[in-house]
Scaffold this motif. Structure first.
Motif, PDB file in Angstrom:
ATOM      1  N   THR A 125       0.832  -1.210   0.000  1.00 25.01           N
ATOM      2  CA  THR A 125       0.000   0.000   0.000  1.00 25.01           C
ATOM      3  C   THR A 125       0.861   1.252   0.000  1.00 25.01           C
ATOM      4  O   THR A 125       0.538   2.245  -0.670  1.00 25.01           O
ATOM      5  N   TRP A 129       0.770   4.387  -2.596  1.00 27.42           N
ATOM      6  CA  TRP A 129       0.709   5.795  -2.203  1.00 27.42           C
ATOM      7  C   TRP A 129       1.831   6.603  -2.849  1.00 27.42           C
ATOM      8  O   TRP A 129       1.626   7.736  -3.273  1.00 27.42           O
ATOM      9  N   SER A 135      -4.253  11.151  -5.466  1.00 24.90           N
ATOM     10  CA  SER A 135      -5.543  10.472  -5.312  1.00 24.90           C
ATOM     11  C   SER A 135      -5.708   9.854  -3.931  1.00 24.90           C
ATOM     12  O   SER A 135      -6.835   9.608  -3.500  1.00 24.90           O
ATOM     13  N   ASN A 136      -4.603   9.609  -3.250  1.00 19.58           N
ATOM     14  CA  ASN A 136      -4.675   9.075  -1.890  1.00 19.58           C
ATOM     15  C   ASN A 136      -4.602  10.165  -0.828  1.00 19.58           C
ATOM     16  O   ASN A 136      -4.536   9.866   0.365  1.00 19.58           O
ATOM     17  N   GLN A 161      -7.222  -0.207  -4.539  1.00 15.64           N
ATOM     18  CA  GLN A 161      -6.183   0.815  -4.471  1.00 15.64           C
ATOM     19  C   GLN A 161      -6.505   1.965  -5.415  1.00 15.64           C
ATOM     20  O   GLN A 161      -7.025   1.759  -6.511  1.00 15.64           O
ATOM     21  N   ASN A 162      -6.188   3.178  -4.963  1.00 15.89           N
ATOM     22  CA  ASN A 162      -6.313   4.359  -5.818  1.00 15.89           C
ATOM     23  C   ASN A 162      -4.980   4.610  -6.503  1.00 15.89           C
ATOM     24  O   ASN A 162      -3.995   4.957  -5.854  1.00 15.89           O
TER      25      ASN A 162
END
Length: 205
Positions: A125, A129, A135-136, A161-162
């Motif tokens: 993750t 990021w 976007s996160n 996930q973005n």
């Protein structure tokens, strides 16, 4: 990471097989459910030897592996440093070994803002990021030096996930389930995507 050289002769292959078997039958013995030797018929033994011979022919024809002769890798490199130089690219592949191979090869060829994520990564993750801080909503925590241009990953990042700071998705190999392709594209085809179009490249076998 070091990769063992392929066995060059049948005798080498038998020696390597004996070493691997000794390891499995020794310290890793409890990891396996062992089959009785009576289940291995002469026909099965012959079939396995034929398979091994076929694999040796494949290795003899294609070894040693040289990344500079890997046309698929060269095409990816051209995408990342040529057609989409300076843009964010997310590369999906089936296997963690391929993630490591591509990350190493791209670094060796001058792509510095690259990282690989797989199920064995300490924090996939965090890598997502670093690829997509906008976007996160963590732009204040990810500086330019830590931001990723290229993220290579298995399907560990294909859901939830973005990643829409980028709009270019590469399927380095094709999954068995077509829904995976849709899930991968869905990481960038999301609310907050600023590009007019997203681009999906797929390498065919």
């Amino acid at each position: 990471e070091a990769v063992a050289a392929p066995a060059s002769t049948e005798a080498d292959l038998w020696q390597r097989a004996a070493e691997v078997y000794a390891t499995y039958a020794g310290r890793y013995r409890s990891r396996f459910k062992w089959l009785g030797a009576h289940l291995f018929s002469p026909q099965l033994a012959g079939d396995l030897q034929q398979d091994a011979a076929s694999l040796r022919r494949v290795l003899a024809r294609n070894s040693p592996w040289r990344p500079e002769d890997d046309t698929k890798l060269q095409a990816l490199l051209q995408l990342v440093t040529g057609a989409h130089a300076g843009e964010k690219v997310i590369v999906f592949t089936q296997f963690a070994d391929t993630v490591r191979y591509l990350e190493r090869c791209l670094r060796e060829r001058g792509v510095q803002q690259v990282a690989g994520a797989s199920g064995s990564s300490a924090d996939p993750t965090l890598l997502a990021w670093r690829f997509s801080p906008e976007s996160n909503e963590i732009r204040d925590r990810i500086g330019p030096a830590d931001e990723l241009q290229v993220l290579i990953c298995t399907d560990v990042l294909s859901e939830g996930q973005n990643l829409q700071d980028g709009y270019i998705v590469v399927n380095y190999d094709l999954p068995w389930a077509i829904i995976r392709l849709i899930q991968r594209a869905g990481r960038v085809d999301r609310i907050g995507q600023k590009a007019e179009e997203i681009l999906c490249y797929s390498f065919l076998p």
